[in-house]
Design an enzyme around this catalytic site. Structure first.
Site, PDB file in Angstrom:
ATOM      1  N   HIS A  99     -12.395   3.643  -0.522  1.00  0.00           N
ATOM      2  CA  HIS A  99     -12.208   2.828   0.692  1.00  0.00           C
ATOM      3  C   HIS A  99     -12.882   1.470   0.551  1.00  0.00           C
ATOM      4  O   HIS A  99     -13.234   0.825   1.540  1.00  0.00           O
ATOM      5  CB  HIS A  99     -12.753   3.549   1.943  1.00  0.00           C
ATOM      6  CG  HIS A  99     -12.030   4.816   2.267  1.00  0.00           C
ATOM      7  ND1 HIS A  99     -12.676   6.005   2.552  1.00  0.00           N
ATOM      8  CD2 HIS A  99     -10.704   5.098   2.351  1.00  0.00           C
ATOM      9  CE1 HIS A  99     -11.790   6.956   2.796  1.00  0.00           C
ATOM     10  NE2 HIS A  99     -10.580   6.425   2.672  1.00  0.00           N
ATOM     11  N   ARG A 101      -8.359  17.134   3.477  1.00  0.00           N
ATOM     12  CA  ARG A 101      -9.297  17.315   2.365  1.00  0.00           C
ATOM     13  C   ARG A 101     -10.594  17.931   2.861  1.00  0.00           C
ATOM     14  O   ARG A 101     -11.051  17.642   3.956  1.00  0.00           O
ATOM     15  CB  ARG A 101      -9.571  15.974   1.678  1.00  0.00           C
ATOM     16  CG  ARG A 101      -8.451  15.520   0.776  1.00  0.00           C
ATOM     17  CD  ARG A 101      -8.661  14.096   0.295  1.00  0.00           C
ATOM     18  NE  ARG A 101      -7.991  13.125   1.156  1.00  0.00           N
ATOM     19  CZ  ARG A 101      -8.145  11.807   1.064  1.00  0.00           C
ATOM     20  NH1 ARG A 101      -8.969  11.314   0.167  1.00  0.00           N
ATOM     21  NH2 ARG A 101      -7.491  11.003   1.891  1.00  0.00           N
ATOM     22  N   ILE A 127      -9.287   6.700  13.209  1.00  0.00           N
ATOM     23  CA  ILE A 127     -10.120   7.472  14.134  1.00  0.00           C
ATOM     24  C   ILE A 127     -11.312   6.640  14.573  1.00  0.00           C
ATOM     25  O   ILE A 127     -11.692   6.644  15.748  1.00  0.00           O
ATOM     26  CB  ILE A 127     -10.575   8.788  13.475  1.00  0.00           C
ATOM     27  CG1 ILE A 127      -9.374   9.669  13.134  1.00  0.00           C
ATOM     28  CG2 ILE A 127     -11.541   9.538  14.386  1.00  0.00           C
ATOM     29  CD1 ILE A 127      -9.721  10.894  12.300  1.00  0.00           C
ATOM     30  N   ASN A 169       0.883  -1.173   0.000  1.00  0.00           N
ATOM     31  CA  ASN A 169       0.000   0.000   0.000  1.00  0.00           C
ATOM     32  C   ASN A 169       0.914   1.215   0.000  1.00  0.00           C
ATOM     33  O   ASN A 169       1.468   1.589   1.033  1.00  0.00           O
ATOM     34  CB  ASN A 169      -0.902  -0.012   1.233  1.00  0.00           C
ATOM     35  CG  ASN A 169      -1.912   1.135   1.227  1.00  0.00           C
ATOM     36  OD1 ASN A 169      -1.835   2.049   0.416  1.00  0.00           O
ATOM     37  ND2 ASN A 169      -2.853   1.086   2.156  1.00  0.00           N
ATOM     38  N   GLU A 210      -7.441  -4.071   5.258  1.00  0.00           N
ATOM     39  CA  GLU A 210      -7.360  -3.955   3.808  1.00  0.00           C
ATOM     40  C   GLU A 210      -6.284  -4.875   3.225  1.00  0.00           C
ATOM     41  O   GLU A 210      -6.451  -5.415   2.126  1.00  0.00           O
ATOM     42  CB  GLU A 210      -7.063  -2.505   3.429  1.00  0.00           C
ATOM     43  CG  GLU A 210      -8.166  -1.536   3.808  1.00  0.00           C
ATOM     44  CD  GLU A 210      -7.688  -0.097   3.867  1.00  0.00           C
ATOM     45  OE1 GLU A 210      -8.122   0.698   3.010  1.00  0.00           O
ATOM     46  OE2 GLU A 210      -6.895   0.222   4.772  1.00  0.00           O
ATOM     47  N   ARG A 251      -2.715  -2.120  -3.474  1.00  0.00           N
ATOM     48  CA  ARG A 251      -3.892  -1.266  -3.390  1.00  0.00           C
ATOM     49  C   ARG A 251      -3.764  -0.193  -4.464  1.00  0.00           C
ATOM     50  O   ARG A 251      -2.768   0.525  -4.528  1.00  0.00           O
ATOM     51  CB  ARG A 251      -3.978  -0.579  -2.027  1.00  0.00           C
ATOM     52  CG  ARG A 251      -5.164   0.380  -1.920  1.00  0.00           C
ATOM     53  CD  ARG A 251      -5.022   1.296  -0.723  1.00  0.00           C
ATOM     54  NE  ARG A 251      -6.146   2.215  -0.614  1.00  0.00           N
ATOM     55  CZ  ARG A 251      -6.097   3.405  -0.024  1.00  0.00           C
ATOM     56  NH1 ARG A 251      -4.965   3.813   0.515  1.00  0.00           N
ATOM     57  NH2 ARG A 251      -7.164   4.179   0.038  1.00  0.00           N
TER      58      ARG A 251
END
Length: 400
Positions: free
Chosen positions: A184, A244, A332, A9, A385, A96
């Site tokens: 995601h 962002r 988070i 990744n 992931e 990824r």
């Protein structure tokens, strides 16, 4: 002889990786993981074992040619794997790749032609796509015969109905691929795969998963399939994130370019790298730092972050026609007890009753954080992931 898969990744200044044992009669088992950090400045290779024990912390010398930092990092990673593989043969590398566009709805065996197509999606994910692809190029230079597989963050959302993906734009624009893709997906796919083990029959009901990290989004699921997502054409849309902005009136962009004279490149940098928690707080894009900062701007940044989740949660619940479970995941989501508490309190109208002690508990692994009498279950579930990428890579190899 046993075999292994490597998962990559790749980001702008660091590369996360994980190595998995491949045994035909058993599930994939992670045997090591780590990262190459400080790419472009002072790179280091760090590796941890299956139980989290430190195995390597090595400075990568790029004094001769700093431009070769990433390539040298990969070379040292493969050297380390060869020395510590205990007789395992490396089968392939799975990557990824954030954007697969409309062309890639399944993981793909990488070829030069496919790399060219994927590079065409770089404007849609400028923070991620170039680095995802640069890792593939670097490994191809080092080990040209090693198979590589691209796994896409957009794939999971291809199950959405047309109305969930469409913009109200002329047909010739939407026909050119301008639509809501969602991201995601590898994280959401993993959470969908483990829902039955924790939610039972509710897993097939109306579930919203909150992937809250430096990048953040929500995904509405029915029957463990994506129904709607807060992210759209690019990874800028939806929730407020670390750097962002999230959803923005497109008229703001027109104003920035027209009235303020900003270039397209300056606007891109503003929206991707200078906004979100960083822009509002003025101190950091890291939620931990913002939480620890006692200024009005930092408190307002957290207020806005939670408010945007509240808005989008209500929107996705409407798209599902109700809600049976809310799942928090990613950095988070898994570690931010205060954010979870505020989100669940705001969602009390949906039927969530938070168990304060369970929410504050520092236990690892999946756990329920709602009360026994809560009409809507609230959970924390760590994502994985890398394991999804390893599974997809194994599937692609078996199909060749």
């Amino acid at each position: 002889m046993s075999q292994a898969l490597l998962v990559i990744n790749s980001g702008s200044s660091s590369v996360k990786f994980a190595a998995y044992d491949v045994e035909t009669d058993k599930a994939l088992t992670r045997i090591a993981h780590g990262r190459i950090e400080g790419i472009g400045s002072a790179p280091r290779l760090l590796v941890w074992g299956r139980s989290g024990e430190a195995l390597e912390d090595r400075r990568i010398d790029i004094a001769a040619d700093p431009a070769l930092g990433a390539d040298e990092g990969f070379r040292q990673l493969f050297d380390w794997l060869a020395q510590h593989a205990a007789g395992r043969t490396l089968l392939a590398v799975g990557h990824r790749v954030v954007h697969g566009g409309e062309l890639f709805t399944r993981p793909a065996f990488v070829t030069p032609a496919i790399l060219t197509q994927l590079d065409g999606f770089t404007p849609l994910a400028p923070l991620h796509q170039p680095h995802n692809l640069s890792a593939i190029h670097a490994i191809a230079r080092l080990l040209p015969d090693l198979p590589q597989v691209a796994c896409f963050d957009t794939e999971f959302h291809t199950t959405q109905d047309w109305v969930a993906q469409a913009y109200a734009l002329p047909r010739h624009i939407t026909g050119a691929g301008v639509k809501r893709y969602g991201f995601h997906g590898l994280s959401y796919e993993y959470i969908a795969s483990i829902l039955p083990g924790h939610l039972g029959a509710t897993a097939s009901g109306r579930v919203i998963v909150a992937h809250l990290g430096n990048g953040a989004s929500l995904c509405a699921m029915q029957d463990r399939r994506s129904v709607a997502s807060t992210m759209g054409f690019t990874a800028l849309d939806g929730l407020m994130m670390g750097t962002r902005c999230g959803s923005l009136d497109p008229g703001v962009v027109l104003y920035l370019m027209g009235a303020l004279g900003m270039t397209a490149q300056a606007v891109e940098k503003l929206l991707y790298e200078q906004s979100g928690l960083l822009g509002v707080s003025g101190v950091s894009g890291d939620m931990r730092t913002v939480e620890a900062t006692d200024t009005p701007e930092a408190r307002q940044a957290i207020d806005l972050y939670v408010y945007r989740i509240r808005q989008e949660l209500g929107s996705l619940a409407a798209s599902l026609g109700g809600l049976d479970a809310l799942v928090f995941t990613a950095g988070i989501g898994e570690n931010g007890a205060m954010i979870r508490r505020r989100v669940c309190q705001d969602a009390a109208w949906l039927g969530i009753e938070l168990d304060g002690d369970a929410n504050q508990a520092s236990a690892s692994g999946a756990r329920c954080i709602s009360t026994a009498g809560s009409r809507v279950a609230a959970w924390v579930m760590p994502t994985n992931e890398e394991l999804m990428i390893a599974r997809h890579t194994q599937t692609v190899l078996n199909s060749l």
